[in-house]
Design a protein around this motif. Structure first.
Motif, mmCIF file in Angstrom:
data_model
loop_
_atom_site.group_PDB
_atom_site.id
_atom_site.type_symbol
_atom_site.label_atom_id
_atom_site.label_comp_id
_atom_site.label_asym_id
_atom_site.label_seq_id
_atom_site.Cartn_x
_atom_site.Cartn_y
_atom_site.Cartn_z
ATOM 1 N N ILE A 262 0.732 -1.317 -0.100
ATOM 2 C CA ILE A 262 0.061 0.020 0.075
ATOM 3 C C ILE A 262 0.815 1.192 0.072
ATOM 4 O O ILE A 262 1.604 1.291 0.801
ATOM 5 C CB ILE A 262 -1.146 -0.023 1.262
ATOM 6 C CG1 ILE A 262 -1.744 -1.320 1.098
ATOM 7 C CG2 ILE A 262 -1.698 1.140 1.482
ATOM 8 C CD1 ILE A 262 -2.708 -1.553 2.619
ATOM 9 N N TYR A 263 0.492 2.160 -1.101
ATOM 10 C CA TYR A 263 1.352 3.313 -1.138
ATOM 11 C C TYR A 263 0.428 4.538 -0.866
ATOM 12 O O TYR A 263 -0.957 4.396 -1.608
ATOM 13 C CB TYR A 263 2.185 3.478 -2.390
ATOM 14 C CG TYR A 263 3.458 2.603 -2.681
ATOM 15 C CD1 TYR A 263 4.654 3.398 -2.591
ATOM 16 C CD2 TYR A 263 3.470 1.238 -2.515
ATOM 17 C CE1 TYR A 263 5.813 2.456 -2.658
ATOM 18 C CE2 TYR A 263 4.445 0.569 -2.791
ATOM 19 C CZ TYR A 263 5.673 1.103 -2.639
ATOM 20 O OH TYR A 263 6.841 0.337 -2.994
ATOM 21 N N LEU A 264 0.679 5.550 -0.264
ATOM 22 C CA LEU A 264 -0.005 6.694 -0.155
ATOM 23 C C LEU A 264 0.824 8.019 -0.674
ATOM 24 O O LEU A 264 1.770 8.063 -0.420
ATOM 25 C CB LEU A 264 -0.590 7.103 1.453
ATOM 26 C CG LEU A 264 -1.391 6.129 1.978
ATOM 27 C CD1 LEU A 264 -1.714 6.570 3.507
ATOM 28 C CD2 LEU A 264 -2.568 5.901 1.148
ATOM 29 N N ASP A 265 0.412 8.500 -1.645
ATOM 30 C CA ASP A 265 1.072 9.783 -2.373
ATOM 31 C C ASP A 265 2.287 9.388 -2.627
ATOM 32 O O ASP A 265 3.158 10.175 -2.555
ATOM 33 C CB ASP A 265 0.887 10.863 -1.386
ATOM 34 C CG ASP A 265 -0.516 11.631 -1.031
ATOM 35 O OD1 ASP A 265 -1.579 11.253 -2.074
ATOM 36 O OD2 ASP A 265 -0.907 12.121 -0.114
ATOM 37 N N GLY A 266 2.441 8.306 -3.178
ATOM 38 C CA GLY A 266 3.683 7.734 -3.616
ATOM 39 C C GLY A 266 4.539 7.117 -2.815
ATOM 40 O O GLY A 266 5.969 6.844 -3.231
#
Length: 503
Positions: free
Chosen positions: A52-56
């Motif tokens: 899971i990535y958030l904003d890269g």
């Protein structure tokens, strides 16, 4: 002295106060409370295990899981999973609820890949991850979920082929597997199969891969590599049980030459030709060949040659034409001229010229054939060995090849007519004194069936013979040869049907 001691005590006291002050500045209370306002989001995927990535930025979480300690706001969520295409989605989260996001890779066609499967030879059953499928090679499998797959290829007579392949999103994967056979030679006879006769005389393979073998006295054998069937004069319209030749035409019809006439089998329908119901010049049919426009040339024993042009018959014999001899052993049509070449037993080889309707005969006498007593076996000489020609074939390069039977004072062997040099060349007693059948593989290799000497491969330079002594071929009388689409040689012998998988 008192002054010095007093100053020393003061210094120690000040240092102690300093250390106490430093400890209070870096200490963290273990009772510190979590911030009351922080946002969360639950993210899941099918299949699970996506990063899971958030904003890269990598959060360190893997689906399914709840990402915590977030500020309220809009986030770009990216899921990364090996072999899958990255998936992006924008979510809005706040402090008052815990939203969830579920991404199903299996229902998104952009996530799937394809796999093209092939095996050599083809027709193998495909097993994927230990589960038997209903597909056979060659086959293209669409809509496959990315990942690593174990692929097995199962084909009777070959070792189980095992291979791994990686499927990726929006990628075409290819897997070609060359199966290893369990045995180069397979002999089918009355001792180990339901075949009804071991005395096989000729062979043909139709466009469906079905093997048809003629027998000496027992009609026809049909084999689809699963079951055996037979047709004879008692259970079918077959005109005779002594079968001389079998040929499959462009329409996948089976033509049969017997001692009692000629028949054509088209599915369940039959048409028969005899001297009684047609202009066929003799009932003993030894060879059948077709032109590109489906005209039929027929070689008969005792009646010469015949042409059936869509029901219009022409007979050629010494009594009505320049056709030199009534006893024909075989016939082949040259693909470049559409003209027939006949093997004559007792008069060499004859060719038809369609331009003027004449025949040209080559024999031992007019080609300056070798004298048998002066030519050692294995030697190469000009001319035709002797006039007893019993088989004939057209090489892919256009040359004419003929099998010669030995006579009392003449050796047999193999001879060919070099079209470009316009001359005959003979191999004395090579590969044997009795060459019963001739066929060619697509690469131009000559395959020869010998009477009493087995199967011979000739590549233009070297003769290699397989027999009951040096191979698993059980009978040395090879009367017919046919090559299937996988390059496997099938042999009609006096010991039954034989499959040879080697080169």
């Amino acid at each position: 002295m008192k002054f010095i001691l007093s100053n020393y005590l003061i210094l120690v006291f000040i240092l102690g106060l300093s250390l106490s002050s430093c400890e209070k500045e870096v200490s963290v209370s273990t009772n510190e409370k979590e911030p009351e306002n922080h946002a969360k989001i639950f993210i899941n995927s099918k299949p699970a295990g996506a990063k899971i990535y958030l904003d890269g930025k990598n959060t360190g979480y893997i689906t399914p899981d709840t990402v915590k300690w977030l500020l309220a706001g809009e986030y770009k969520v990216t899921l990364k999973k090996e072999y899958f295409k990255d998936t992006n989605v924008v979510v809005l989260i706040d402090y008052n609820s815990v939203p969830s996001k579920f991404l199903d890779y299996t229902t998104n066609p952009n996530m799937l890949g394809t796999l093209s499967l092939n095996s050599e030879p083809s027709g193998a059953k495909v097993i994927i991850n230990d589960s038997l499928t209903n597909i056979k090679t060659p086959f293209k499998v669409n809509n496959m979920l990315p990942g690593i797959y174990n692929i097995d290829f199962d084909l009777p007579g070959y070792w189980l082929g095992k291979q791994q392949v990686i499927i990726q999103s929006q990628r075409d994967s290819y897997l070609n597997y060359k199966l290893k056979d369990t045995s180069l030679w397979v002999n089918y006879n009355m001792n180990n199969t339901d075949i009804h006769s071991n005395d096989l005389t000729c062979l043909a393979i139709d466009k469906n891969g079905i093997k048809w073998a003629g027998s000496w006295g027992y009609g026809i054998v049909r084999y689809d590599e699963k079951t055996w069937q037979y047709l004879d004069a008692a259970n079918s319209p077959l005109l005779g049980n002594y079968v001389n030749c079998l040929v499959v035409d462009n329409l996948n019809r089976l033509w049969i030459g017997t001692d009692g006439g000629m028949a054509v089998k088209d599915g369940e329908n039959w048409i028969t030709y005899t001297m009684a119901n047609s202009p066929l010049p003799a009932n003993d049919v030894r060879g059948i060949a077709f032109t590109s426009d489906n005209k039929i040339w027929i070689a008969t024993w005792g009646g010469g040659a015949a042409l059936n042009d869509n029901g219009n018959w022409t007979v050629y014999s010494p009594s009505n034409s320049t056709f030199p001899h009534p006893y024909c052993s075989a016939v082949a049509v040259h693909p470049s001229t559409d003209e027939p070449w006949f093997a004559l037993f007792g008069m060499g080889v004859v060719r038809y010229y369609s331009v003027d309707g004449t025949w040209k005969n080559w024999n031992k006498r007019n080609t300056a054939g070798v004298v048998a007593t002066s030519a050692p076996p294995g030697s190469i000489r000009s001319g035709i060995l002797n006039d007893n020609i019993q088989s004939i074939g057209i090489h892919p390069d256009g040359d004419i090849w003929a099998g010669v039977a030995a006579k009392i004072y003449d050796k047999g062997g193999l001879c060919y007519f070099n079209i470009s040099a316009y001359k005959w060349v003979s191999y004395v007693a090579t590969p044997s004194n009795q060459v019963f059948s001739i066929t060619f593989s697509p690469d131009g290799v000559v395959w020869l069936g010998n009477g009493g000497a087995g199967l011979t491969r000739f590549d233009g330079t070297t003769f290699k013979t397989f027999n009951a002594t040096n191979s698993r071929l059980e009978n040395n009388y090879v009367n017919g040869i046919a090559i299937d689409k996988n390059g496997i040689k099938w042999l009609a012998t006096y010991g039954g049907l034989v499959k040879y998988k080697g080169n």
